[in-house]
Design a protein around this motif. Structure first.
Motif, PDB file in Angstrom:
ATOM      1  N   ASP A  69       0.873  -1.169   0.000  1.00  0.00           N
ATOM      2  CA  ASP A  69       0.000   0.000   0.000  1.00  0.00           C
ATOM      3  C   ASP A  69       0.909   1.218   0.000  1.00  0.00           C
ATOM      4  OD1 ASP A  69       0.791   0.503   2.659  1.00  0.00           O
ATOM      5  OD2 ASP A  69      -1.065  -0.259   3.514  1.00  0.00           O
ATOM      6  N   SER A  70       0.377   2.371   0.252  1.00  0.00           N
ATOM      7  CA  SER A  70       1.190   3.581   0.153  1.00  0.00           C
ATOM      8  C   SER A  70       2.265   3.658   1.228  1.00  0.00           C
ATOM      9  CB  SER A  70       0.298   4.818   0.211  1.00  0.00           C
ATOM     10  OG  SER A  70      -0.406   4.846   1.439  1.00  0.00           O
ATOM     11  N   ALA A  71       2.082   2.976   2.340  1.00  0.00           N
ATOM     12  CA  ALA A  71       3.029   3.092   3.452  1.00  0.00           C
ATOM     13  C   ALA A  71       3.904   1.863   3.653  1.00  0.00           C
ATOM     14  CB  ALA A  71       2.270   3.377   4.748  1.00  0.00           C
ATOM     15  N   GLN A  72       3.402   0.691   3.339  1.00  0.00           N
ATOM     16  CA  GLN A  72       4.128  -0.545   3.642  1.00  0.00           C
ATOM     17  C   GLN A  72       4.052  -1.526   2.487  1.00  0.00           C
ATOM     18  OE1 GLN A  72       3.016  -2.524   7.284  1.00  0.00           O
ATOM     19  NE2 GLN A  72       3.511  -0.755   8.556  1.00  0.00           N
ATOM     20  N   ALA A  73       4.970  -2.496   2.570  1.00  0.00           N
ATOM     21  CA  ALA A  73       4.950  -3.631   1.648  1.00  0.00           C
ATOM     22  C   ALA A  73       5.306  -4.881   2.451  1.00  0.00           C
ATOM     23  CB  ALA A  73       5.940  -3.436   0.514  1.00  0.00           C
ATOM     24  N   GLU A  74       4.873  -6.018   1.946  1.00  0.00           N
ATOM     25  CA  GLU A  74       5.224  -7.286   2.575  1.00  0.00           C
ATOM     26  C   GLU A  74       5.611  -8.275   1.491  1.00  0.00           C
ATOM     27  OE1 GLU A  74       3.577  -9.159   6.389  1.00  0.00           O
ATOM     28  OE2 GLU A  74       2.342  -9.993   4.782  1.00  0.00           O
ATOM     29  N   LEU A  75       6.752  -8.910   1.709  1.00  0.00           N
ATOM     30  CA  LEU A  75       7.243  -9.929   0.798  1.00  0.00           C
ATOM     31  C   LEU A  75       7.304 -11.251   1.537  1.00  0.00           C
ATOM     32  CD1 LEU A  75       9.204  -7.142   0.366  1.00  0.00           C
ATOM     33  CD2 LEU A  75       9.664  -8.453  -1.678  1.00  0.00           C
ATOM     34  N   VAL A  76       7.227 -12.332   0.799  1.00  0.00           N
ATOM     35  CA  VAL A  76       7.420 -13.660   1.381  1.00  0.00           C
ATOM     36  C   VAL A  76       8.546 -14.321   0.608  1.00  0.00           C
ATOM     37  CG1 VAL A  76       5.634 -14.775  -0.061  1.00  0.00           C
ATOM     38  CG2 VAL A  76       6.332 -15.842   2.082  1.00  0.00           C
ATOM     39  N   GLN A  77       9.461 -14.933   1.368  1.00  0.00           N
ATOM     40  CA  GLN A  77      10.511 -15.738   0.762  1.00  0.00           C
ATOM     41  C   GLN A  77      10.385 -17.137   1.341  1.00  0.00           C
ATOM     42  OE1 GLN A  77      14.807 -14.998   1.525  1.00  0.00           O
ATOM     43  NE2 GLN A  77      15.003 -15.076  -0.699  1.00  0.00           N
ATOM     44  N   ARG A  78      10.372 -18.121   0.459  1.00  0.00           N
ATOM     45  CA  ARG A  78      10.182 -19.505   0.891  1.00  0.00           C
ATOM     46  C   ARG A  78      11.498 -20.259   0.887  1.00  0.00           C
ATOM     47  NH1 ARG A  78       5.009 -20.771   1.546  1.00  0.00           N
ATOM     48  NH2 ARG A  78       3.485 -19.301   0.719  1.00  0.00           N
ATOM     49  N   SER A  79      11.633 -21.171   1.838  1.00  0.00           N
ATOM     50  CA  SER A  79      12.857 -21.981   1.929  1.00  0.00           C
ATOM     51  C   SER A  79      12.948 -22.916   0.726  1.00  0.00           C
ATOM     52  CB  SER A  79      12.881 -22.768   3.237  1.00  0.00           C
ATOM     53  OG  SER A  79      11.806 -23.684   3.290  1.00  0.00           O
ATOM     54  N   LEU A  80      14.163 -23.304   0.403  1.00  0.00           N
ATOM     55  CA  LEU A  80      14.423 -24.086  -0.800  1.00  0.00           C
ATOM     56  C   LEU A  80      13.756 -25.461  -0.786  1.00  0.00           C
ATOM     57  CD1 LEU A  80      15.901 -24.415  -3.504  1.00  0.00           C
ATOM     58  CD2 LEU A  80      17.888 -25.208  -2.214  1.00  0.00           C
ATOM     59  N   VAL A  81      13.949 -26.210   0.256  1.00  0.00           N
ATOM     60  CA  VAL A  81      13.494 -27.607   0.252  1.00  0.00           C
ATOM     61  C   VAL A  81      12.024 -27.749   0.641  1.00  0.00           C
ATOM     62  CG1 VAL A  81      13.879 -29.904   1.223  1.00  0.00           C
ATOM     63  CG2 VAL A  81      15.830 -28.450   0.670  1.00  0.00           C
ATOM     64  N   PHE A  82      11.646 -27.230   1.788  1.00  0.00           N
ATOM     65  CA  PHE A  82      10.292 -27.450   2.283  1.00  0.00           C
ATOM     66  C   PHE A  82       9.321 -26.311   1.965  1.00  0.00           C
ATOM     67  CE2 PHE A  82      12.889 -30.133   5.107  1.00  0.00           C
ATOM     68  CZ  PHE A  82      12.311 -31.357   4.804  1.00  0.00           C
ATOM     69  N   ARG A  83       9.856 -25.215   1.373  1.00  0.00           N
ATOM     70  CA  ARG A  83       9.022 -24.069   0.963  1.00  0.00           C
ATOM     71  C   ARG A  83       8.353 -23.373   2.156  1.00  0.00           C
ATOM     72  NH1 ARG A  83      10.220 -22.665  -3.946  1.00  0.00           N
ATOM     73  NH2 ARG A  83       8.152 -21.989  -4.440  1.00  0.00           N
ATOM     74  N   PHE A  84       9.008 -23.417   3.335  1.00  0.00           N
ATOM     75  CA  PHE A  84       8.476 -22.713   4.507  1.00  0.00           C
ATOM     76  C   PHE A  84       8.521 -21.211   4.256  1.00  0.00           C
ATOM     77  CE2 PHE A  84      10.223 -26.417   7.210  1.00  0.00           C
ATOM     78  CZ  PHE A  84       9.029 -27.123   7.081  1.00  0.00           C
ATOM     79  N   PRO A  85       7.472 -20.473   4.637  1.00  0.00           N
ATOM     80  CA  PRO A  85       7.450 -19.030   4.378  1.00  0.00           C
ATOM     81  C   PRO A  85       8.095 -18.213   5.490  1.00  0.00           C
ATOM     82  CG  PRO A  85       5.349 -19.720   5.278  1.00  0.00           C
ATOM     83  CD  PRO A  85       6.193 -20.973   5.145  1.00  0.00           C
ATOM     84  N   ASP A  86       8.874 -17.225   5.088  1.00  0.00           N
ATOM     85  CA  ASP A  86       9.354 -16.172   5.980  1.00  0.00           C
ATOM     86  C   ASP A  86       8.792 -14.875   5.420  1.00  0.00           C
ATOM     87  OD1 ASP A  86      10.824 -18.050   7.357  1.00  0.00           O
ATOM     88  OD2 ASP A  86      12.774 -17.179   6.887  1.00  0.00           O
TER      89      ASP A  86
END
Length: 135
Positions: A69-86
């Motif tokens: 949005d105008s003030a914030q952003a959120e990204l997700v990066q997933r782990s290589l093997v199990f695709r866990f989200p951070d």
């Protein structure tokens, strides 16, 4: 899994007590939590800083932008093997003399410890952001 709040209120944020997160706040930012690091100040307008940070994140594998949005952003990066989200939530904060800094909260959703992954990611993305803003 519970819905994540977006946008985050960085001033009242109480980070996860488990060692699976990393919090960066701008210099002099009034907050309920102690940051793990202080954001560098960038001599650019807030929108340019947000664009550069997002681009730095999206340049890495398994990363996508999930909110903005105008003030914030959120990204997700997933782990290589199990695709866990951070999740990495970022807000640009205007600083004196037409500069800006970042509030960043990077955290794992699963597990107890991230073995320093979030700290390394945020430091890497900050360095890549600075590189993108040179000249």
């Amino acid at each position: 899994m519970a819905e994540r709040a977006f946008p985050l209120d960085f001033s009242s944020l109480v980070p996860d007590s488990r060692p699976r997160r990393f919090l960066v706040l701008p210099p002099g930012f009034t907050a309920a939590a102690e940051p793990d690091a202080i954001s560098p100040v960038f001599n650019v307008a807030p929108e340019a800083l947000m664009d550069a940070f997002i681009a730095a994140g999206l340049a890495e594998p398994r990363t996508e932008l999930v909110h903005r949005d105008s003030a914030q952003a959120e990204l997700v990066q997933r782990s290589l093997v199990f695709r866990f989200p951070d999740y990495v939530t970022v807000e640009v904060v205007a600083q004196p003399e037409a500069s800006s800094a970042l509030a960043i909260y990077s955290r794992a959703v699963l597990g107890y410890s991230d073995m320093g992954v979030n700290a390394k990611r945020v430091k890497r993305w900050l360095a890549a952001t600075a590189d993108r803003l040179k000249d």
